[in-house]
Design a protein around this motif. Structure first.
Motif, mmCIF file in Angstrom:
data_model
loop_
_atom_site.group_PDB
_atom_site.id
_atom_site.type_symbol
_atom_site.label_atom_id
_atom_site.label_comp_id
_atom_site.label_asym_id
_atom_site.label_seq_id
_atom_site.Cartn_x
_atom_site.Cartn_y
_atom_site.Cartn_z
ATOM 1 N N ILE A 27 0.838 -1.202 0.000
ATOM 2 C CA ILE A 27 0.000 0.000 0.000
ATOM 3 C C ILE A 27 0.873 1.253 0.000
ATOM 4 N N ALA A 31 0.928 4.136 -2.769
ATOM 5 C CA ALA A 31 0.792 5.549 -2.360
ATOM 6 C C ALA A 31 1.973 6.360 -2.889
ATOM 7 N N LEU A 44 -0.724 9.267 2.911
ATOM 8 C CA LEU A 44 -1.816 8.645 2.143
ATOM 9 C C LEU A 44 -2.041 7.193 2.566
ATOM 10 N N SER A 45 -0.956 6.433 2.719
ATOM 11 C CA SER A 45 -1.138 5.016 3.059
ATOM 12 C C SER A 45 -1.791 4.889 4.436
ATOM 13 N N ALA A 48 -5.403 5.722 4.229
ATOM 14 C CA ALA A 48 -6.133 4.619 3.596
ATOM 15 C C ALA A 48 -6.373 3.492 4.606
ATOM 16 N N TYR A 70 -6.380 -1.439 -2.001
ATOM 17 C CA TYR A 70 -5.911 -0.672 -3.169
ATOM 18 C C TYR A 70 -6.977 0.342 -3.577
ATOM 19 N N THR A 73 -7.108 3.203 -1.216
ATOM 20 C CA THR A 73 -5.949 4.089 -1.379
ATOM 21 C C THR A 73 -6.131 5.004 -2.594
ATOM 22 N N THR A 76 -8.903 7.514 -1.906
ATOM 23 C CA THR A 76 -8.461 8.531 -0.943
ATOM 24 C C THR A 76 -7.559 9.551 -1.647
ATOM 25 N N TRP A 77 -6.702 9.034 -2.501
ATOM 26 C CA TRP A 77 -5.789 9.929 -3.224
ATOM 27 C C TRP A 77 -6.559 10.842 -4.185
#
Lengths: 185, 274
Positions: A27, A31, A44-45, A48, A70, A73, A76-77
């Motif tokens: 992850i 990220a 970010l990770s 997530a 995934y 993540t 979220t990004w």
């Protein structure tokens, strides 16, 4: 029998710790490929994983945990990009920060210039892509996800995946063509 | 030309090896006959090669060993704030088990509307007429004094509890220094509790009295901790605060006290006199 919320929470946390330890590197790597630097990748990770923990009770076993994480993540990004949470960083200063964090000696200046120019080009080329194009490209190119798997992970059709990837590759080529001599394209 | 378009759109799948052997053979045959497509394919192939040279993160083992530690501290903060709301929601749901999903949305809309009316009343109501001010000044000094004492008691208790809930004793050395002060305040509050409860000896203040009793119990636990206390004991006290919704109850009382509606205060005051 009434359930003890603290016992449930503790068990859940223990189970989740196992999952994090199993997937943290994957992850984080994803990220990193999305954000382009370790600082934002860590942020970010972790974000997530926190979302994963919050939705852990609703996680259905019919999906792979990895794909599920995934998806969280990437989403979220994409959300953060909309809110402009992750800003573009000066790649050279990011290198310096990261090298300093790893206590590495500075590389040979000539090599550094060459590498950083190439890296700068690559990062800038990726910046030309829309968040969805970049997500699809990253999953296919750096994570070896098949087009079908990308579709099921991101919950879009395979046709959409193909057209996003096609557009991404065209944009990357157009951008890098400007520096073909310098980067040996 | 038409065939070129077909093979160009196929290039991505070929580059990422997502075609079967028959398709691959057809594609290669086309490239042998079409220099433009062959050039395009070569360009894309070398561009993807460049993209493979993208720097990868290199992190040592200690980074991964500490990853969970860093994540769990962020998680803990989220859980604490989340579980408070979650418990509250569960409590409401258990009080009204028949409410369907849409019921909560209706309730939320109603709450929003009420809040709007409340804010509107505060912001747009003309200044209070002199007569009402006079009326409110007739509230006996007795209740006003008790209310003031209660407010101070709740405010101090809130500060002690928030200090306890928001501090991680394992991480902050300051915690130990400040804790003796928190114990001292707790001790004083425990001593005040009995007298305060007597002053609230009316059915109208039953809930407030119960809150003070609950606070007294927790504050007594804080005050009685040994200097060499165990971190688990702190954790138990924290759980007590959380499960009894003490900070939330204090907040509700504060809202009641600062509410603009003097009628409720008057009603309470009347019952106090009775």
């Amino acid at each position: 029998m009434p359930r003890d919320p603290d016992v449930t929470e503790t068990t859940k946390l223990q189970q989740f710790e196992e999952i994090v330890k199993q997937y943290q590197q994957q992850i984080f790597r994803l990220a990193y490929h999305l954000t382009g630097n370790t600082q934002d990748a860590e942020d970010l990770s972790q974000e997530a994983f926190i979302k994963g923990y919050q939705g852990f009770d609703r996680f259905r076993g019919d999906a792979q945990i990895g794909s599920w994480l995934y998806r969280i993540t990437v989403n979220t990004w994409i959300d953060a990009r909309r809110k402009k949470h992750y800003t573009d960083r000066d790649i050279q200063s990011t290198y310096r920060e990261e090298r300093k964090a790893r206590s590495e000696p500075a590389p040979d200046p000539e090599h550094y210039m060459e590498t950083s120019f190439l890296q700068q080009c690559i990062e800038n080329a990726l910046e030309q892509l829309s968040p969805r194009e970049k997500s699809v490209f990253v999953l296919r190119h750096y994570h070896q996800y098949k087009l079908k798997e990308i579709g099921s992970t991101l919950q879009i059709s395979e046709g959409t995946v193909k057209s996003l990837l096609y557009r991404a590759v065209q944009k990357l080529r157009d951008y890098l063509n400007n520096y073909r001599k310098e980067i040996g394209l | 030309m038409k065939m070129c378009k077909h093979y160009q759109s196929m290039m991505i799948e070929v580059l990422y090896e997502e075609v079967n052997s028959a398709e691959m053979e057809q594609f290669e045959a086309h490239l042998r006959e079409c220099p433009a497509c062959a050039r395009e394919y070569e360009q894309l192939q070398s561009m993807l090669g460049i993209m493979h040279q993208r720097r990868q993160p290199e992190l040592d083992a200690s980074y991964w060993e500490r990853y969970w530690e860093r994540l769990s501290s962020r998680l803990e903060q989220k859980i604490t704030s989340h579980s408070f709301l979650e418990n509250l929601r569960e409590k409401v749901a258990s009080l009204f088990p028949e409410i369907p999903g849409w019921g909560y949305r209706v309730a939320a809309a109603a709450a929003l509307l009420t809040a709007g009316i409340f804010i509107g009343r505060i912001l747009f109501t003309p200044s209070v007429p002199m007569q009402t001010r006079e009326e409110s000044s007739r509230i006996p000094v007795q209740y006003a004094t008790v209310r003031q004492e209660v407010d101070q008691y709740l405010e101090k208790s809130k500060l002690v509890l928030m200090g306890l809930m928001n501090t991680d004793p394992q991480q902050e050395a300051e915690f130990m220094e400040n804790f003796s002060l928190q114990q001292e305040i707790s001790q004083n509050l425990v001593q005040q509790s009995g007298a305060l409860k007597k002053k609230l000896d009316s059915p109208a203040h039953q809930r407030l009295k119960e809150l003070i009793s609950e606070l007294e119990m927790i504050l007594r636990q804080i005050a009685n901790l040994d200097k060499q206390f165990d971190l688990d004991e702190i954790q138990i006290i924290k759980l007590g605060v959380k499960h009894k919704f003490l900070l939330f109850k204090i907040h509700i009382e504060e809202m009641k006290a600062s509410g603009p509606d003097s009628t409720a205060v008057q009603e309470e005051e009347e019952q106090l006199i009775l």
